[in-house]
Design a protein around this motif. Structure first.
Motif, PDB file in Angstrom:
ATOM      1  N   GLY A  81       0.810  -1.188   0.116  1.00 24.76           N
ATOM      2  CA  GLY A  81       0.093  -0.009  -0.048  1.00 24.76           C
ATOM      3  C   GLY A  81       0.913   1.144   0.013  1.00 24.76           C
ATOM      4  N   ASP A  82       1.947   1.060   0.132  1.00 22.10           N
ATOM      5  CA  ASP A  82       3.204   2.168   0.293  1.00 22.10           C
ATOM      6  C   ASP A  82       3.175   2.754  -1.284  1.00 22.10           C
ATOM      7  N   LYS A  83       3.059   4.066  -1.320  1.00 24.67           N
ATOM      8  CA  LYS A  83       3.019   4.864  -2.448  1.00 24.67           C
ATOM      9  C   LYS A  83       4.485   5.478  -3.132  1.00 24.67           C
ATOM     10  N   ASP A  84       5.434   5.301  -2.128  1.00 18.45           N
ATOM     11  CA  ASP A  84       6.648   6.150  -2.310  1.00 18.45           C
ATOM     12  C   ASP A  84       7.834   5.205  -2.425  1.00 18.45           C
ATOM     13  N   ASN A  85       8.696   5.762  -3.472  1.00 11.70           N
ATOM     14  CA  ASN A  85       9.953   4.733  -3.282  1.00 11.70           C
ATOM     15  C   ASN A  85      10.781   4.929  -2.184  1.00 11.70           C
ATOM     16  N   ILE A  86      11.264   4.045  -1.659  1.00 14.80           N
ATOM     17  CA  ILE A  86      12.273   4.009  -0.469  1.00 14.80           C
ATOM     18  C   ILE A  86      13.724   4.283  -1.309  1.00 14.80           C
ATOM     19  N   VAL A  87      14.477   5.484  -0.692  1.00  7.81           N
ATOM     20  CA  VAL A  87      15.583   5.781  -1.392  1.00  7.81           C
ATOM     21  C   VAL A  87      16.818   5.720  -0.490  1.00  7.81           C
ATOM     22  N   ILE A  88      18.036   4.879  -0.602  1.00  6.83           N
ATOM     23  CA  ILE A  88      19.267   4.925   0.301  1.00  6.83           C
ATOM     24  C   ILE A  88      20.265   5.164  -0.661  1.00  6.83           C
ATOM     25  N   HIS A  89      21.204   6.025  -0.263  1.00  2.34           N
ATOM     26  CA  HIS A  89      22.293   6.225  -1.042  1.00  2.34           C
ATOM     27  C   HIS A  89      23.591   6.514  -0.120  1.00  2.34           C
ATOM     28  N   CYS A  90      24.492   6.136  -0.312  1.00  5.95           N
ATOM     29  CA  CYS A  90      25.834   6.495   0.030  1.00  5.95           C
ATOM     30  C   CYS A  90      27.016   7.396  -0.736  1.00  5.95           C
ATOM     31  N   GLY A  91      27.750   8.211  -0.294  1.00  7.44           N
ATOM     32  CA  GLY A  91      28.378   8.974  -1.110  1.00  7.44           C
ATOM     33  C   GLY A  91      27.864   9.955  -1.924  1.00  7.44           C
ATOM     34  N   GLN A  92      28.502  10.874  -2.639  1.00  3.10           N
ATOM     35  CA  GLN A  92      28.087  12.160  -3.363  1.00  3.10           C
ATOM     36  C   GLN A  92      27.299  11.900  -4.463  1.00  3.10           C
ATOM     37  N   LEU A  93      25.884  11.855  -4.605  1.00  6.77           N
ATOM     38  CA  LEU A  93      25.226  11.806  -5.755  1.00  6.77           C
ATOM     39  C   LEU A  93      25.713  12.887  -6.872  1.00  6.77           C
ATOM     40  N   PRO A  94      25.792  12.563  -8.292  1.00  5.30           N
ATOM     41  CA  PRO A  94      26.142  13.444  -9.177  1.00  5.30           C
ATOM     42  C   PRO A  94      24.940  14.333  -9.628  1.00  5.30           C
ATOM     43  N   ALA A  95      23.912  13.812  -9.171  1.00  2.00           N
ATOM     44  CA  ALA A  95      22.486  14.650  -9.444  1.00  2.00           C
ATOM     45  C   ALA A  95      21.387  14.482  -8.517  1.00  2.00           C
ATOM     46  N   SER A  96      20.316  15.003  -8.553  1.00  2.00           N
ATOM     47  CA  SER A  96      19.341  14.442  -7.469  1.00  2.00           C
ATOM     48  C   SER A  96      18.763  13.217  -8.096  1.00  2.00           C
ATOM     49  N   GLU A  97      18.282  12.555  -6.889  1.00  2.16           N
ATOM     50  CA  GLU A  97      17.894  11.257  -6.946  1.00  2.16           C
ATOM     51  C   GLU A  97      16.624  11.288  -8.124  1.00  2.16           C
ATOM     52  N   GLU A  98      15.903  12.449  -8.216  1.00  2.00           N
ATOM     53  CA  GLU A  98      14.880  12.448  -9.203  1.00  2.00           C
ATOM     54  C   GLU A  98      15.381  12.381 -10.702  1.00  2.00           C
ATOM     55  N   GLN A  99      16.379  13.205 -10.881  1.00  2.00           N
ATOM     56  CA  GLN A  99      17.197  13.390 -12.193  1.00  2.00           C
ATOM     57  C   GLN A  99      17.536  11.976 -12.466  1.00  2.00           C
ATOM     58  N   ILE A 100      18.022  11.227 -11.671  1.00  2.00           N
ATOM     59  CA  ILE A 100      18.681   9.872 -12.017  1.00  2.00           C
ATOM     60  C   ILE A 100      17.753   9.136 -12.425  1.00  2.00           C
ATOM     61  N   MET A 101      16.636   8.971 -11.533  1.00  2.00           N
ATOM     62  CA  MET A 101      15.487   8.068 -11.872  1.00  2.00           C
ATOM     63  C   MET A 101      14.665   8.521 -13.184  1.00  2.00           C
ATOM     64  N   ASN A 102      14.482   9.779 -13.323  1.00  2.00           N
ATOM     65  CA  ASN A 102      13.925  10.046 -14.566  1.00  2.00           C
ATOM     66  C   ASN A 102      14.768   9.519 -15.813  1.00  2.00           C
ATOM     67  N   ARG A 103      16.111   9.629 -15.807  1.00  2.00           N
ATOM     68  CA  ARG A 103      17.023   9.180 -16.756  1.00  2.00           C
ATOM     69  C   ARG A 103      16.775   7.523 -16.952  1.00  2.00           C
ATOM     70  N   VAL A 104      17.158   6.765 -15.877  1.00  2.00           N
ATOM     71  CA  VAL A 104      16.950   5.444 -15.993  1.00  2.00           C
ATOM     72  C   VAL A 104      15.547   4.473 -15.955  1.00  2.00           C
ATOM     73  N   TYR A 105      14.639   5.246 -15.523  1.00  2.00           N
ATOM     74  CA  TYR A 105      13.392   4.636 -15.176  1.00  2.00           C
ATOM     75  C   TYR A 105      12.855   3.976 -16.417  1.00  2.00           C
ATOM     76  N   PRO A 106      12.875   4.671 -17.592  1.00  2.00           N
ATOM     77  CA  PRO A 106      12.305   4.252 -18.702  1.00  2.00           C
ATOM     78  C   PRO A 106      13.031   2.863 -19.491  1.00  2.00           C
ATOM     79  N   ASP A 107      14.296   3.033 -19.171  1.00  2.00           N
ATOM     80  CA  ASP A 107      14.997   1.967 -19.642  1.00  2.00           C
ATOM     81  C   ASP A 107      14.849   0.703 -18.964  1.00  2.00           C
ATOM     82  N   MET A 108      14.347   0.827 -17.684  1.00  2.00           N
ATOM     83  CA  MET A 108      14.129  -0.541 -16.950  1.00  2.00           C
ATOM     84  C   MET A 108      12.840  -1.160 -17.223  1.00  2.00           C
TER      85      MET A 108
END
Lengths: 408, 137
Positions: A81-108
């Motif tokens: 029933g949860d509607k959100d992604n759970i995001v865990i990261h370590c280190g310095q992301l090169p861009a926001s998590e949203e930008q990364i997701m937008n780039r890779v999600y369609p390919d998945m």
């Protein structure tokens, strides 16, 4: 002669290089193996999944030598029933998590659609230069065809290119993560099924006795709260909860006429009531998974002064579970209506408990009860699934006259 | 005592090579011994700042090497990391390990990164102790 020396020298320098390269590979393999062992060892179903994935992210970053690792678990992977992604990261992301997701999600989502290379390990490799994103390596976390989430390694150190070895390592870890998530899901559903069955069973006992409607569930919650106030948590608190749920199961062997009698019980009738812990212990004794609950069920009517039943145990002999249930049971009994009296207001019940510290109750537990925030507890009861709350009781009434009687 | 120098003692060549590669790539110097006796001699003559020693070796085992070094005035302060494949050492009481100067026991298969970070920590502690002693004097 000079030539031979030169040859020998160049051969031995080549050999030294070879040894170094072998050692480097070996060290990496050792590192990888020890990481995989670690992941497998940590794959305890009761582990906190977010903590597990944090450990993955941290170790993976070092193993692959990358600037950042991003783990995204898709909705409904951990909590239904949860509607959100759970995001865990370590280190310095090169861009926001949203930008990364937008780039890779369609390919998945597209099968066979492949930005640079899609290898048999299901990994996707992204070259640098995509918008401001650098090189990325992505492994989906799959259960069959279903995508539970993904693990991404971002920007290899010292500008090297991701290779097949990186992809294999990443997808290996993603597979272990998928197995962990599957176990977590199965454990959760098994646990819900088990608790649901236990609740159904105890509700049927409570149903025999309209005055104690919802009592088992409330004692379970109260007892859990009490031990939490004493600093216990996790499995221990859960076992206390279960023990509370089952504490009166032996009432199935006590005649309804006695349980439902509005007047004071005769000595004989009270003897019948006093059998319920013994009957209850017998019922659950045969179930291996509940062995540890037997002492709690059997002794929840023992008193610190040795005047309790069935065995008249002394303070030090009463098992901890039983001492907790005893307080929880009394507190709930006092604050709900009974055939022979109305409910006591919470404050009065508290002072009754305080008065009986050392004689009926374990003083350490009484101390915990005094820390209990009653209005908060009642609010929690109302939202807790499966708890039946008797009308009107549990309100903090101002004055009700009450007398001590047989608490069953 | 040379606080950049680490003595690695293991009869298995791949362990020696992996550990020495990892330490050297972090800028430490390394000497290697193939058995307990050789380890003992090198420790006495080269004064390393740290010993990384396998438990199971032909002749003297890792624990015996460490215990014997405690008897040598010039080597008795060298801290040790013991590697173990059998689990021997993991089950030993802290007091017994202390008596041999073994600060950490690491089970095989190990993470070379973990061995390196333990080594750096122990060498750092040794530096701090030496510095503290100098201040006292």
């Amino acid at each position: 002669m000079a030539q031979t020396v030169k040859d020998t020298y160049s051969r031995s320098s080549e050999q030294a290089d070879e040894v170094e390269s072998l050692s480097r590979n070996l060290a990496e393999t050792y590192e990888e193996l020890s990481f995989i062992y670690k992941l497998n060892n940590a794959m305890n179903v009761t582990a906190n999944p977010e903590e597990y994935f944090r450990q993955i992210a941290e170790n993976l970053g070092e193993l692959l030598g990358v600037k950042a690792v991003l783990v995204v678990l898709f909705p409904e992977t951990l909590i239904s029933g949860d509607k959100d992604n759970i995001v865990i990261h370590c280190g310095q992301l090169p861009a926001s998590e949203e930008q990364i997701m937008n780039r890779v999600y369609p390919d998945m989502l597209v099968k066979g659609g492949c930005p640079v290379r899609r290898d048999p390990s299901h990994c996707l490799t992204y070259a640098a230069g995509d918008e401001e994103l650098g090189q990325m390596l992505l492994a989906p976390i799959l259960r069959g065809e279903r995508r539970l989430g993904m693990i991404m390694a971002l920007e290899p150190m010292s500008g090297r290119q991701f290779d097949n070895i990186d992809a294999t390592r990443l997808s290996n870890v993603a597979n272990i993560a998928a197995a962990f998530l599957e176990n977590f899901r199965l454990y959760g559903s098994l646990r819900r099924l088990f608790l649901g069955s236990m609740r159904a069973l105890t509700s049927s006992i409570d149903a025999k006795d309209p005055y104690t409607c919802g009592h088992s569930e409330r004692v379970a919650l109260l007892s859990k709260k009490i031990v939490e106030l004493m600093g216990l948590s996790g499995i221990e608190a859960e076992r206390i909860y279960l023990c509370g749920l089952l504490h009166d199961i032996g009432k199935i062997g006590v005649p309804e006429a006695v349980l439902q009698k509005p007047d004071k019980l005769t000595v004989y009738e009270f003897e019948l009531v006093k059998q319920h812990p013994v009957i209850g212990a017998k019922i659950i004794r045969g179930i291996q998974e509940m062995e540890d609950l037997v002492p709690g069920v059997l002794h929840h009517h023992e008193r610190m002064d040795g005047e309790g039943y069935p065995d008249g145990l002394g303070a030090k002999e009463i098992p901890f579970q039983a001492r907790v249930l005893c307080v929880g049971d009394a507190l709930d009994a006092m604050t709900s209506d009974r055939p022979y009296r109305k409910a006591l207001p919470a404050k009065l019940a508290e002072s009754e408990i305080f008065r009986a510290a050392g004689t009926q109750f374990d003083p350490a537990l009484v101390e915990a009860v005094l820390k209990l925030n009653f209005p908060e507890y009642i609010a929690e009861l109302r939202t807790h699934k499966g708890v039946q709350l008797p009308e009107d009781s549990y309100e903090l009434r101002d004055s009700v006259s009450a007398e001590a009687s047989y608490e069953r | 005592m040379n606080n950049k120098l680490v003595l690695i003692a293991d009869d298995e060549v791949h362990i020696r090579e992996v550990v020495s590669y990892k330490l050297q790539s972090a800028g430490l110097e390394v000497i290697m011994a193939r058995d307990g006796q050789e380890a003992l001699e090198l420790a006495k003559s080269e004064h390393p700042g740290l010993l990384i020693v396998d438990y199971q070796m032909p002749g003297l085992n890792g624990l015996e090497v460490c215990l014997q070094l405690r008897q040598e005035p010039q080597a008795q302060r060298i801290p040790a990391i013991m590697l173990t494949a059998t689990g021997r050492g993991l089950d030993m009481a802290q007091a017994e390990l202390d008596r041999a100067g073994i600060r950490v026991v690491i089970a095989k298969p190990f993470s070379p990164r973990e061995v390196l970070s333990c080594a750096e920590e122990l060498l750092g502690q040794e530096d701090a102790e030496v510095a503290a002693e100098k201040v006292e004097k």
